[in-house]
Design an enzyme around this catalytic site. Sequence first.
Site, PDB file in Angstrom:
ATOM      1  N   HIS A 147      -4.061 -14.105   0.331  1.00 35.13           N
ATOM      2  CA  HIS A 147      -4.543 -12.791  -0.106  1.00 35.13           C
ATOM      3  C   HIS A 147      -3.692 -12.267  -1.275  1.00 35.13           C
ATOM      4  CE1 HIS A 147      -6.311  -8.709   0.748  1.00 35.13           C
ATOM      5  NE2 HIS A 147      -5.212  -8.349   0.119  1.00 35.13           N
ATOM      6  N   GLU A 148      -2.397 -12.229  -1.076  1.00 33.42           N
ATOM      7  CA  GLU A 148      -1.521 -11.705  -2.132  1.00 33.42           C
ATOM      8  C   GLU A 148      -1.549 -12.604  -3.356  1.00 33.42           C
ATOM      9  OE1 GLU A 148      -0.703  -8.775  -1.898  1.00 33.42           O
ATOM     10  OE2 GLU A 148      -1.055  -8.535   0.242  1.00 33.42           O
TER      11      GLU A 148
ATOM     12  N   HIS B  61      -5.272 -12.492 -10.205  1.00 35.10           N
ATOM     13  CA  HIS B  61      -5.931 -11.425 -10.961  1.00 35.10           C
ATOM     14  C   HIS B  61      -4.980 -10.915 -12.050  1.00 35.10           C
ATOM     15  CE1 HIS B  61      -8.788  -7.678 -10.361  1.00 35.10           C
ATOM     16  NE2 HIS B  61      -9.025  -8.314 -11.486  1.00 35.10           N
TER      17      HIS B  61
ATOM     18  N   HIS C 283      -4.476 -11.573  -5.448  1.00 32.80           N
ATOM     19  CA  HIS C 283      -4.113 -10.451  -6.321  1.00 32.80           C
ATOM     20  C   HIS C 283      -3.270 -10.980  -7.479  1.00 32.80           C
ATOM     21  CE1 HIS C 283      -5.610  -7.112  -4.003  1.00 32.80           C
ATOM     22  NE2 HIS C 283      -4.846  -7.348  -2.952  1.00 32.80           N
TER      23      HIS C 283
END
Length: 676
Positions: free
Chosen positions: A467-468, A474, A471
């Site tokens: 998940h991190e 991104h 990010h």
Amino acid sequence: MNILLNTFDTKFNTAPFESIKNKDYKPAILKLIEEAKKDIDAIVNNTAVPKFENTIEALEFSGQQLERVTSIFFNLNSAETNDEIQKIAQDISPILTEFGNDITLNQALFTKVKTVFDSKDSLDLTTEQNTLLDKKYKSFSRNGANLSEDKKLKLRAIDKQLASLKLKFGENLLAETNAFEMLLTKEEEVSGLPEGAKEAAKQLAESKDKDGWLITLDYPSYIPFMTYADRRDLREKLAKASGAKGFKNDALDNQSNVLDIARLRFERANLLGYKTHSHFVLEERMAETPEKVNSFLQDLLVKAKPAAEREFAELENFAKELDTIDQLEKWDSAYYSEKLKQKLFNLDDEQLKPYFKLENVIDGAFQVATKLFGLQFKKIDTIDKYHEDVMTYEVLDENNDLVSIFYADFFPRAGKRNGAWMTSYKPQFIKDGINERPHISNVCNFTKPTKSKPSLLTFNEVTTLFHEFGHGLHGMLANTTYPSLSGTSVFWDFVELPSQVLENWCYEKEALELFAKHYETGEVIPMDLVAKIKESATFQEGMQTLRQLSFGLLDMSWHGINPSDITDVKTHEYKTFEDTNLYPDVKENCMSTAFAHIFQGGYSSGYYSYKWAEVLDADAFDYFKEEGIFNKDVAKKFKDNVLSQGGTENPMILYKRFRGQEPKPEALLKRAGLIK
Ligand SMILES: [Zn+2]
């Protein structure tokens, strides 16, 4: 010589952590605020006609070193803090807030921005420039810059009232949480609790000079008790105490605070020209309008409800068989769900952990990024770190060009706050023809390896890492001109798409084969275990969905209408919950009076975004599944239209360009097992 005052003379222009002294921060930030003010003055005092470049772009690139230094400082205040840093944070936070207000309330500056904004059709701007102009204009107008003087005063008065009401709401909630204690003195009263929870309850009692076990409304105490305690009457007592927070008609009651906050938010929105508070908030969201949010929630509700009712009946039967319970109550929910889950899946962390050695999982995340986006991760030891545990990487593309610097900081320590997050030490942007690459960091709290034992992650930690890292991608792949539109600077209900979508690879055989290998034998994780993980991940998904929807609907019910017709908090709430209730109502309990997310924090008209983001990520991943989870074309589309684009355009446009259509909820419903 204060090292923070000038551009850093380091390899890759990274932060010179090892040369910064704590005493450098405050004087540097004060000095840089002065310089930033001069930047602003120069814009205001410019006698040339206000244009995009001399006004909007100049504003965008003002105070850059200040932002660089404050981001380093506040990142460290989360990841590696101490008393000295915390003290500095307390000193400079109000000064920075005031500086921010000085800009948004600067009428002369706004007049220039407005001149550019009003002439935008004749300026021949790029899409990104238009977005920046819009964003800058709204940062003033949404704070009242267009209002007459008396209305401005009124707005400030409302803001002040709202701030103190929100504070009061939070204080009451905290006092309510702290006021309740349940002291248990007989062994059978804590029957069912796992050893760890019992131990913690005992220590808590001891710390207050009491004998026995102390249970409180704090989550680490409350959750295990509701999940495991066999004594139904005690679960009831605890649940009712928790549900009555802020709802006892005493000094700590939050009912009038709720009504006042809703009313003032509505008035504030009206003053600024919006129909309701939700209209105001959603103007800067992918969902755009309350009508769209409500129909989104209602649509999911209709589709999830049959599954939720089925699951509820199953749980009810289970409780009946096990303990002859006739009517399942709220305080039975977690308890019987846990027992049913054990019976159905019998899956525990210890079975899975040997397959998820931290180094393997990191390598797995990197391999996924390599296969999808052609990225290479090279460990480097020639740049400064703020702690020896931090691992540093040079991220390169297929042509060996620098994409990003990546800091991975994975182990807990005294100076790090809880949780997991992504942040950046330097934003990406293009200036004077140079594409400045970003410096991205992932911070987590995983168990540290010892000499004899490696760090083995739970499955939940594995998905957290992905998940991190999503990010992180991104941020790393950002490719925009303006820093305030770069990377994760997107609308709030769009920011979780890259992170949540990446979690999907953790459930796929093709991806797990790359890294989920037993740390001793090297054996790849057995696929029946993977199937079990997948299945258990959707356990009671219908009921969970209904619960999330009920919170989203409650949020909208307070903020998407004129609340002056609401006179009674509980009656209003009861009506709102009618379609989502599975359990009997508890008349002495109320949700709104303790709904901190929306009445204290920043989630008002935003609770829906949890589900919204899930719809997006499931729909996006469905595209990968259709074409192959490592399909390069789909990955390229995702990179070109989403990851690299930041907030340069409305997210719905970006998404449609990637997906070819608007997101649909079907993929989520299917993944959650709610439809076939
Ligand atoms: Zn996230």
